[in-house]
Design an enzyme around this catalytic site. Structure first.
Site, PDB file in Angstrom:
ATOM      1  N   SER A 124       8.558   7.155  -3.208  1.00  0.00           N
ATOM      2  CA  SER A 124       8.820   7.794  -1.914  1.00  0.00           C
ATOM      3  C   SER A 124      10.212   8.416  -1.872  1.00  0.00           C
ATOM      4  O   SER A 124      10.485   9.233  -0.995  1.00  0.00           O
ATOM      5  CB  SER A 124       8.695   6.766  -0.796  1.00  0.00           C
ATOM      6  OG  SER A 124       9.706   5.786  -0.934  1.00  0.00           O
ATOM      7  N   CYS A 180       6.390   2.902  -7.365  1.00  0.00           N
ATOM      8  CA  CYS A 180       6.489   2.565  -5.949  1.00  0.00           C
ATOM      9  C   CYS A 180       5.424   1.512  -5.651  1.00  0.00           C
ATOM     10  O   CYS A 180       4.241   1.751  -5.889  1.00  0.00           O
ATOM     11  CB  CYS A 180       6.246   3.825  -5.121  1.00  0.00           C
ATOM     12  SG  CYS A 180       6.159   3.528  -3.351  1.00  0.00           S
ATOM     13  N   CYS A 224       9.730  -4.033  -4.261  1.00  0.00           N
ATOM     14  CA  CYS A 224       9.920  -2.656  -3.801  1.00  0.00           C
ATOM     15  C   CYS A 224      10.976  -2.081  -4.717  1.00  0.00           C
ATOM     16  O   CYS A 224      12.017  -2.715  -4.947  1.00  0.00           O
ATOM     17  CB  CYS A 224      10.402  -2.626  -2.351  1.00  0.00           C
ATOM     18  SG  CYS A 224      10.957  -0.992  -1.814  1.00  0.00           S
TER      19      CYS A 224
HETATM   20  N1  DGL Z   1      10.118   2.195  -3.398  1.00  0.00           N
HETATM   21  C1  DGL Z   1       8.992   2.007  -2.510  1.00  0.00           C
HETATM   22  C2  DGL Z   1       8.266   0.733  -2.903  1.00  0.00           C
HETATM   23  O1  DGL Z   1       8.416   0.294  -4.035  1.00  0.00           O
HETATM   24  C3  DGL Z   1       9.490   2.083  -1.090  1.00  0.00           C
HETATM   25  C4  DGL Z   1       8.473   2.515  -0.136  1.00  0.00           C
HETATM   26  C5  DGL Z   1       8.989   3.122   1.147  1.00  0.00           C
HETATM   27  O2  DGL Z   1       9.279   4.305   1.153  1.00  0.00           O
HETATM   28  O3  DGL Z   1       8.991   2.428   2.180  1.00  0.00           O
HETATM   29  O4  DGL Z   1       7.526   0.163  -2.139  1.00  0.00           O
END
Ligand code: DGL
Length: 267
Positions: free
Chosen positions: A10, A73, A184
Site C-alpha cells: 500500500s 503487504c 504488517c
Molecule cells: N504494509 C501493509 C501490511 O503489511 C499495510 C497496510 C495498510 O496500508 O494499512 O499490511
C-alpha cells in the site's frame, strides 16, 4: 532469466521486504509499486483491497513483464492471495506464511503474538497460517490502527507513537508472549518503539527476511533466478501518490535507489 521480480504494498511498508530481497538476491531486477495514493489498506473492506491488489499485480505482469509477484503487504495477502494465485500466470509469494513459520520457530514458551492492521487481524489469516504450521502454540492477535499512518508520515518514534503503542500492544503484553510477529510490513520501521514497549525479553519477528528466503527458494526451484555476472541489476520504484514524497521518505527508509521513483497510474 532476465525478467524482473514484481512487488507491491500500500505504500512504504513493502520496502522492508524489498531491502531483504535486494540484499539476498543482488542480481535480480526489481519493480516495486507502492500504492501511496490509496493507502492505508488496513481499514478498507476486503473486496476493495482485493481489487487494488489484482489491479497492481496485473499491471506488474502486463506492463513490466515480471516473472514473479511478491505481495509485500499482509493486508493484501489476507484479502487477495487465493485470487492472485489462481489467476496470475506467474508464481505468487506472500508474507503471511513465511512470517507464521518464523514466529513458531522463534518461541520457547509457546506463547506467541501477532500484530497487524484491522484488515489482516480481522481476516483470521494468521490464525489459519499458525494453525497450518502444526506447532503447539497459543496465539494472541492485536490490531494496531494508526501505526501505518505514522510510518507513512515519516514519524517512526517519539511520544505520540509510544503512547499509541502502549495502548495497542497491551493485549499481547498482558498475554505474556515471548515472540511477537510484526504482521504488517510497515511495522519494522516502528521496531524501536515496539521493542521498548514490549521489553527486552520479547523477540520481535519480521517476515521480511523470511519472505526473501522463500522467494529465492521458489525462483530457484522453478529455474527462474537470474544468472550472476551480467549487467548491474535495475531496481525500479513506482508510486500512485505524491512522487516527491515517495522519493524523499522512501530514500530515507530504503536508500538512494528511491530517488528516481516514477509515477504509477491505476488503470
Ligand atoms: N504494509 C501493509 C501490511 O503489511 C499495510 C497496510 C495498510 O496500508 O494499512 O499490511
Amino acid at each position: 532469466m532476465d525478467r524482473p521480480i514484481g512487488m507491491f504494498d500500500s505504500g512504504f511498508g513493502g520496502l522492508t521486504v524489498a531491502r531483504a530481497l535486494i540484499d539476498l538476491l543482488p542480481d535480480e531486477h526489481l519493480v516495486y509499486i507502492g500504492d501511496t495514493g490509496r493507502y492505508p489498506y488496513g481499514p478498507r473492506p476486503q473486496e476493495e483491497v482485493r481489487e487494488f491488489a489484482r489491479q497492481i499485480a496485473w499491471s506488474l505482469v502486463k506492463d513490466f513483464d515480471v516473472k514473479a509477484v511478491v505481495v509485500a503487504c499482509n493486508t493484501a495477502s489476507a484479502a487477495a492471495l487465493d485470487d492472485l494465485k489462481a489467476e496470475l500466470p506467474v508464481p505468487v509469494i506472500d508474507v503471511v506464511e513465511p512470517g507464521a513459520d518464523a514466529l513458531v520457530r522463534a518461541t520457547r514458551s509457546g506463547h506467541v503474538g501477532v500484530i497487524g492492521t484491522v484488515g489482516t487481524i480481522g481476516s483470521g489469516a494468521y490464525d489459519r497460517a499458525v494453525a497450518a504450521t502444526g506447532a503447539d502454540v497459543q496465539l494472541t492477535a492485536a490490531a494496531c490502527p494508526g501505526f501505518v499512518e505514522f510510518v507513512e508520515r515519516g514519524q517512526t518514534h517519539g511520544e505520540e507513537v509510544t503512547i499509541l503503542a502502549e495502548r495497542l500492544l497491551a493485549p499481547v503484553k498482558d498475554a505474556g508472549v515471548d515472540s511477537l510477529l510484526l504482521g504488517c510490513t510497515h511495522y519494522p520501521y516502528l521496531a524501536r518503539v515496539i521493542g521498548e514497549v514490549m521489553g527486552p525479553d520479547v523477540v520481535l519477528v519480521s517476515s521480511a527476511d523470511e519472505t526473501a528466503f522463500v522467494a529465492r527458494d521458489e525462483l530457484a526451484r522453478l529455474g527462474l533466478l537470474r544468472a550472476p555476472g551480467g549487467e548491474v541489476a535495475e531496481h525500479r520504484f513506482l508510486s500512485s501518490g505524491d512522487i516527491s514524497w515517495f522519493a524523499d521518505l522512501g530514500g530515507r527508509l530504503l536508500g538512494p535507489e528511491l530517488r528516481g521513483a516514477l509515477q504509477w497510474h491505476p488503470n
